[in-house]
Design a protein around this motif. Structure first.
Motif, mmCIF file in Angstrom:
data_model
loop_
_atom_site.group_PDB
_atom_site.id
_atom_site.type_symbol
_atom_site.label_atom_id
_atom_site.label_comp_id
_atom_site.label_asym_id
_atom_site.label_seq_id
_atom_site.Cartn_x
_atom_site.Cartn_y
_atom_site.Cartn_z
ATOM 1 N N ALA A 233 0.835 -1.202 0.000
ATOM 2 C CA ALA A 233 0.000 0.000 0.000
ATOM 3 C C ALA A 233 0.866 1.247 0.000
ATOM 4 N N PHE A 234 1.932 1.241 0.794
ATOM 5 C CA PHE A 234 2.814 2.410 0.834
ATOM 6 C C PHE A 234 3.448 2.642 -0.528
ATOM 7 N N GLY A 333 12.167 6.663 -2.065
ATOM 8 C CA GLY A 333 13.335 6.040 -1.453
ATOM 9 C C GLY A 333 12.957 5.174 -0.268
ATOM 10 N N LEU A 334 12.021 5.665 0.551
ATOM 11 C CA LEU A 334 11.580 4.886 1.696
ATOM 12 C C LEU A 334 10.820 3.641 1.257
ATOM 13 N N ALA A 335 10.001 3.754 0.204
ATOM 14 C CA ALA A 335 9.255 2.589 -0.287
ATOM 15 C C ALA A 335 10.205 1.475 -0.717
ATOM 16 N N GLY A 358 4.320 -4.678 -8.316
ATOM 17 C CA GLY A 358 3.276 -5.113 -9.244
ATOM 18 C C GLY A 358 1.933 -4.496 -8.919
ATOM 19 N N PHE A 359 1.441 -4.731 -7.708
ATOM 20 C CA PHE A 359 0.177 -4.126 -7.292
ATOM 21 C C PHE A 359 0.302 -2.602 -7.212
ATOM 22 N N GLY A 360 1.477 -2.140 -6.757
ATOM 23 C CA GLY A 360 1.666 -0.703 -6.582
ATOM 24 C C GLY A 360 1.563 0.069 -7.873
ATOM 25 N N PHE A 361 2.227 -0.413 -8.919
ATOM 26 C CA PHE A 361 2.173 0.303 -10.192
ATOM 27 C C PHE A 361 0.816 0.141 -10.873
ATOM 28 N N ALA A 362 0.146 -0.988 -10.631
ATOM 29 C CA ALA A 362 -1.222 -1.112 -11.146
ATOM 30 C C ALA A 362 -2.107 -0.035 -10.530
ATOM 31 N N LEU A 395 -1.451 7.445 2.855
ATOM 32 C CA LEU A 395 -0.068 6.986 2.718
ATOM 33 C C LEU A 395 0.635 6.979 4.080
ATOM 34 N N ALA A 396 0.387 8.012 4.875
ATOM 35 C CA ALA A 396 0.970 8.060 6.221
ATOM 36 C C ALA A 396 0.500 6.877 7.060
#
Length: 427
Positions: A233-234, A333-335, A358-362, A395-396
Motif C-alpha cells: 500500500a505504501f 526512497g523509503l518505499a 506489481g500491485f503498486g504500479f497497477a 499513505l501516512a
C-alpha cells in the motif's frame, strides 16, 4: 609466519571490497536505465505523431503503457531468478529492454508494443534490485544510491533527448534508440558481478546454498501477511501520487498564469530537487527510531506540500514545488527501503518487491486518470489537490503499519515437532 599470513590475506580483503564495489556500481547502472524509456518520450511527445505516424488520440496510451506493463509483469522477475539466477535474470531483462528501445522507434508500427515490452523489461529488473541488495547485506546507502539512480535516469532521459536529437542530425528515432547503449552496459555489469550472492541465497529454501532443512513447513503466503500488504500500500500510494503530480503539475502551473516554458522547468526542478532526498531517506530508514517517525511523517509532509503548491502565489512556486519534490522523492526512497528492511531474506525481498511494485504500479496507473477526471468534473484544481492530499494522509497510515508487525517471510518456517523428535540439518 604471522607476517606472511597477513600478507596473504590482505589481497583477499581488497578483492572482496572490489567485488562489493562492482556489485554496487552494477546496481546503480541498472537503476539509471529504469526510467529514461518513459521520460525520453514524454519530453518529445509533441513530435511523436509526425515522426512515427501515431494517431494523436493514442498519445495518452503511449504515456500510460509502461506503467500498465509494470502492473502486470511483477512476477516475471522472481520466476526468471529461480530459473536462471538473479544476475542473469536482470541482465536478460536489460538486453530485452535494449532491443525494445531500438525496435519500437526503427519499426514505427511497433511503437506501442515495443513500449509495453520495454515496460515489462524495466519491471522485471526493478523487482530484483532489492533482492540483490538484501543478498549482499547492502546498507541504506545501497538502497539510497539505487533510488537516486532512478531519479537521475529520469532526469537524464528528459534533459538529454533533445540535445541528442540535435547531435544526431535531427533524428528523433536515433535519439530515442541510443538509450539502448547504457542498457547493454548495465546488462554486462550486472551479469559479471551483481547476482552471485543473490543466486547463492536463492539456491535453497533457507537462503543457504550449502544446506537444506528437513522437517520445516512452508511460510504463510504473502497475501496473508499484513506487513506485506502495508508495504505494498505504501509503495502503490506514493507511486500513484508521483504519476498524478508529474502528469498534471505543469498543466496546473500554466493555469495559474505561469508560462509554459517556466512550468516545464518547474516540473524538471521537481525531479532534481528530490535527488538528495531519494538518497538519504533509505539511509535514515536504517535507524529504527527515525523510521518510526519517517514512515508516517513523509505521508503527512506530502499532504502539506500539495496544499502549499495549491495555495502559494506564482512567486513562491519554485520553493513549494521544490519542497514537494523533496518529500515525494523521499517517499519513493523509503518505499524501496521498506522492501529490504521489512523482509527477512533475499527470497522474501524479491517476492515482496514483486508484490509491492506489481500491485503498486497497477494502482499508480489510476493516478493520472483520476486527477484528470477530477479536474474535468470540477473545472478547477482545488478538489484534485485536496483529494491528493487526502491520499497522502492514507499513505501516512500505510507507513505506520508497514513498520510494525512481523517481517515478511517466504522462507520455510520450523514445523511443529513431536516430543522426542527434532528437525535435522543436512548438507
Amino acid at each position: 609466519m604471522e607476517e606472511r599470513r597477513r600478507a596473504g590475506t590482505a589481497p583477499l580483503g581488497l578483492g572482496a571490497r572490489l567485488a562489493t564495489g562492482m556489485v554496487l556500481l552494477a546496481l546503480v547502472m541498472v537503476s539509471v536505465n529504469l526510467r529514461p524509456t518513459i521520460t525520453t518520450v514524454v519530453g518529445v511527445m509533441n513530435q511523436v505523431p509526425g515522426v512515427f505516424g501515431l494517431d494523436p488520440a493514442l498519445l495518452p496510451l503511449l504515456g500510460t503503457l509502461p506503467v500498465l506493463a509494470f502492473g502486470v509483469s511483477g512476477p516475471i522477475g522472481p520466476w526468471l531468478a529461480r530459473r536462471f539466477g538473479t544476475g542473469r535474470a536482470v541482465a536478460l531483462a536489460l538486453v530485452v529492454l535494449a532491443l525494445a528501445l531500438v525496435v519500437r522507434v526503427l519499426v514505427p508500427v511497433l511503437l506501442l508494443p515495443g513500449t509495453f515490452l520495454a515496460g515489462m523489461s524495466i519491471m522485471t529488473a526493478s523487482v530484483l534490485v532489492p533482492q540483490i541488495v538484501k543478498a549482499n547485506h547492502g546498507t541504506g546507502w545501497w538502497t539510497g544510491l539505487c533510488t537516486m539512480g532512478f531519479g537521475l535516469g529520469a532526469a537524464l532521459g528528459a534533459g538529454l533527448v533533445q540535445p541528442l536529437q540535435h547531435v544526431l542530425g535531427g533524428s528523433l528515432p536515433w535519439a530515442l534508440a541510443v538509450w539502448a547503449v547504457p542498457a547493454l552496459i548495465g546488462a554486462i555489469l550486472i551479469h559479471r558481478s551483481g547476482g552471485a550472492a543473490a543466486d547463492a541465497a536463492t539456491s535453497s529454501p533457507t537462503g543457504d546454498a550449502s544446506s537444506t532443512i528437513v522437517g520445516r513447513r512452508p511460510a504463510e503466503p504473502l497475501r496473508k501477511q499484513r506487513t506485506a500488504w502495508a508495504v505494498t500500500a505504501f509503495f502503490g500510494l506514493q507511486a500513484m501520487l508521483y504519476f498524478a503530480i508529474t502528469s498534471w503539475l505543469a498543466v496546473y502551473l500554466v493555469s495559474r498564469g505561469i508560462a509554459a516554458a517556466e512550468s516545464a522547468a518547474l516540473l524538471a526542478w521537481f525531479s532534481l530537487a528530490g535527488l538528495p532526498a531519494s538518497l538519504l531517506a533509505p539511509v535514515l530508514a536504517g535507524r529504527p527510531g527515525v523510521l518510526k517517525i519517517l514512515a508516517p511523517g513523509l505521508g503527512l509532509s506530502v499532504a502539506l506540500a500539495l496544499l502549499g503548491v495549491l495555495a502559494a502565489p506564482s512567486e513562491l512556486q519554485f520553493l513549494m514545488v521544490g519542497i514537494l519534490g523533496v518529500v515525494q522523492s523521499a517517499g519513493f526512497g523509503l518505499a524501496m527501503a521498506l522492501v529490504v528492511i521489512r523482509s527477512d531474506g533475499p527470497q522474501s525481498a524479491g517476492r515482496l518487491s514483486a508484490m509491492s511494485q506489481g500491485f503498486g504500479f497497477a494502482l499508480a496507473s489510476l493516478g493520472p486518470l483520476g486527477a484528470g477526471l477530477l479536474h474535468t468534473m470540477t473545472g478547477g484544481w482545488d478538489v484534485t489537490f485536496w483529494v491528493l492530499a487526502l491520499e497522502a494522509v492514507v499513505l501516512a497510515g500505510a507507513g505506520f503499519f508497514a513498520i510494525r508487525g512481523p517481517l515478511v517471510s517466504v522462507e520455510q518456517a520450523p514445523a511443529p515437532v513431536e516430543p522426542g523428535t527434532e528437525a535435522t540439518l543436512v548438507g
